[in-house]
Design a protein around this motif. Sequence first.
Motif, mmCIF file in Angstrom:
data_model
loop_
_atom_site.group_PDB
_atom_site.id
_atom_site.type_symbol
_atom_site.label_atom_id
_atom_site.label_comp_id
_atom_site.label_asym_id
_atom_site.label_seq_id
_atom_site.Cartn_x
_atom_site.Cartn_y
_atom_site.Cartn_z
ATOM 1 N N THR A 484 0.825 -1.216 0.000
ATOM 2 C CA THR A 484 0.000 0.000 0.000
ATOM 3 C C THR A 484 0.855 1.261 0.000
ATOM 4 O O THR A 484 0.371 2.336 -0.339
ATOM 5 C CB THR A 484 -0.930 0.024 1.226
ATOM 6 O OG1 THR A 484 -0.132 -0.083 2.421
ATOM 7 C CG2 THR A 484 -1.927 -1.134 1.165
ATOM 8 N N GLU A 485 2.116 1.121 0.409
ATOM 9 C CA GLU A 485 3.066 2.229 0.300
ATOM 10 C C GLU A 485 4.466 1.656 0.110
ATOM 11 O O GLU A 485 4.775 0.576 0.592
ATOM 12 C CB GLU A 485 3.009 3.156 1.525
ATOM 13 C CG GLU A 485 3.497 2.549 2.831
ATOM 14 C CD GLU A 485 5.009 2.650 3.025
ATOM 15 O OE1 GLU A 485 5.624 3.568 2.458
ATOM 16 O OE2 GLU A 485 5.574 1.785 3.719
ATOM 17 N N GLN A 490 2.599 6.671 -1.181
ATOM 18 C CA GLN A 490 1.388 5.874 -1.250
ATOM 19 C C GLN A 490 1.196 5.274 -2.647
ATOM 20 O O GLN A 490 1.511 5.902 -3.661
ATOM 21 C CB GLN A 490 0.165 6.742 -0.903
ATOM 22 C CG GLN A 490 0.130 7.206 0.542
ATOM 23 C CD GLN A 490 0.030 6.044 1.518
ATOM 24 O OE1 GLN A 490 -0.833 5.176 1.379
ATOM 25 N NE2 GLN A 490 0.914 6.026 2.507
ATOM 26 N N LYS A 492 -0.924 4.519 -5.669
ATOM 27 C CA LYS A 492 -2.129 5.060 -6.294
ATOM 28 C C LYS A 492 -2.841 4.010 -7.143
ATOM 29 O O LYS A 492 -4.063 4.010 -7.259
ATOM 30 C CB LYS A 492 -1.762 6.271 -7.160
ATOM 31 C CG LYS A 492 -1.218 7.450 -6.355
ATOM 32 C CD LYS A 492 -0.754 8.570 -7.265
ATOM 33 C CE LYS A 492 -1.902 9.186 -8.049
ATOM 34 N NZ LYS A 492 -1.450 10.337 -8.890
ATOM 35 N N GLU A 506 -7.627 4.657 -4.655
ATOM 36 C CA GLU A 506 -8.545 5.642 -4.059
ATOM 37 C C GLU A 506 -9.978 5.427 -4.536
ATOM 38 O O GLU A 506 -10.924 5.498 -3.748
ATOM 39 C CB GLU A 506 -8.083 7.062 -4.400
ATOM 40 C CG GLU A 506 -6.860 7.511 -3.599
ATOM 41 C CD GLU A 506 -6.540 8.981 -3.843
ATOM 42 O OE1 GLU A 506 -7.343 9.676 -4.516
ATOM 43 O OE2 GLU A 506 -5.487 9.431 -3.367
ATOM 44 N N GLU A 526 2.711 7.956 -5.690
ATOM 45 C CA GLU A 526 2.615 9.416 -5.680
ATOM 46 C C GLU A 526 3.811 10.034 -6.396
ATOM 47 O O GLU A 526 4.837 9.387 -6.596
ATOM 48 C CB GLU A 526 2.621 9.928 -4.233
ATOM 49 C CG GLU A 526 1.459 9.503 -3.368
ATOM 50 C CD GLU A 526 1.654 9.998 -1.947
ATOM 51 O OE1 GLU A 526 1.048 11.010 -1.606
ATOM 52 O OE2 GLU A 526 2.440 9.373 -1.196
#
Length: 577
Positions: A484-485, A490, A492, A506, A526
């Motif tokens: 997730t990161e 993060q 996307k 998201e 990101e």
Amino acid sequence: MSWQTTYNKWSSFPELDPALQQQLQEMEGSEKELEDAFYKELTFGTGGMRGVLGPGTNRMNIYTIRKAVEGFAQYLKENVDNFAERGVAIAYDSRYMSKEFAVESAKVLGAHGIKAHVYESLRPTPVLSFAVRHLQAAGGIMITASHNPPEYNGFKVYNEHGGQMPPAEAAQVIAKVQGIDNELKIAVAERQEIEQNGLLNWISSEVDTAYLEELKRISKMNQASESTFDSLNVVFTPLHGTAHDMVLNGLEQLGFKDVHVVAEQAKLDPEFSTVESPNPEEHQAFTLAIEQGKQRNADVLVGTDPDADRLGVAVKDGEGSYQVLTGNQLGTLMLDYILAHTSDADKQNGKLIKTIVTTELGKAVAKHYGVETIDTLTGFKYIGEKIKEFETTADKFLFGYEESYGYLIGDFVRDKDAVQSTMVACEMASYWKAKGKTLLEALEELYGKHGFYFEEMSSLTLKGKDGAEQIAAIMDDIRKNPLTEIGGLQVKAAEDYQTSERQLIEAGSTEKIDLPAENVVKYLLEKDSWVCLRPSGTEPKIKCYFGVSSTSRQESEETLKELKQQMNDRMQSVIHG
């Protein structure tokens, strides 16, 4: 069939090639070595079929070559018009057994009544691609293992358009190959017989001349500017491979006069004894070129891999040393140079084609010039396939490249071409020198204009059956336990090219990826950053690619370091539990 059964079939075959029989006898008692040689068959990856030389179905030898060519011959009969008379163009590099494998290929084709056009001496891979098109052949075969270690050789198949076979075509060839029961009993014609019957045609210099004529046309300099080429001091190394004659002839016809060859590496040497690896991606390959460059105060150093489809370039850094450009950097510099010297009319409907693991800086540069970017999967065969599609649309091919030092300028070739690329790289260096700048300074201008896009690739070599299982476990883990990161950024979107799905984090939605299925996972992060994980199709490696972007050199460098550390830790945790 167990590997022991396959081994017994080979070892008991009375007509087995004597050299292979001797090697098998030497392997007796080493069960792990025998298992690795026989537990599977070599298959086509992103660059065809490559393997270690030796006896066995998982090795490169006359029998695995015969089987591959037999499958290719059967494919041609069912899919290509006038295949027998058009024939197959065949070239080879400087590796052990390369010419033998080329002739063996001709003998299998000859048994089917298919003509073989074989070069009398070694040639670059892109010249083979050109020969297929120039001779209007039904297909092509290139015997090479590119930049792999000396113990390897390989087999690339080309379609009638001069491109490496894309997945749909390759799958048909593979199906034919896999349908062959016994590779030891494939029919082959005698060399003397096919020469006498006109089924073995030795290619003359006429094809080379035609290629060199096309090479002239990719120049972006007008005649009045060509005098600037005289002032560029170039050191060139072919790394014991095929590029020597074509590169020197090409530079000479463009007007470059101050060109110096690394003599030790101009010798054809299948051991590649002056380098740890004959790969211009690895900086050690430039050691001798750098020494000679310093002695001659050279402006640029250019190095090609053994089959001359990859190009590396090193440039003076202003402090008396040389810096080797990455494939992303050199490709983007060439893209910028080409588009800056292309008319608006020619840029209309023009396209840049790059792979999903190639820098996004290229896309930014192309956008600056009003040119659209098309992404493909890793492997130049996909770029070649896309160029073929342009023949029926209004789209125009302007440039194609991948991060692993592969570039294409003129579409008279349908594979990456280090000969073309050397011409443009030297012309570009001459252009910037006339303006008082090095290629490094030109690169800094691009960073200042578009952002600090930095990329790296790390790989884990995991050999043998155990290694293949570990690579599969890593890919399985990344799918079952998605990140997730990464490195503080993060995720996307997560792209799984095996299922052709892109998960938008998201939005909580999924969309289709319109590319062929392949065992690749890519995370979009990101700040226009990304991470991509894929097993190599040609080596026992799993590769992890990283790309970052920011307005600060320091920020990009730090982010890149963090991404690499986290992904390396993740892969090691899977391997070691």
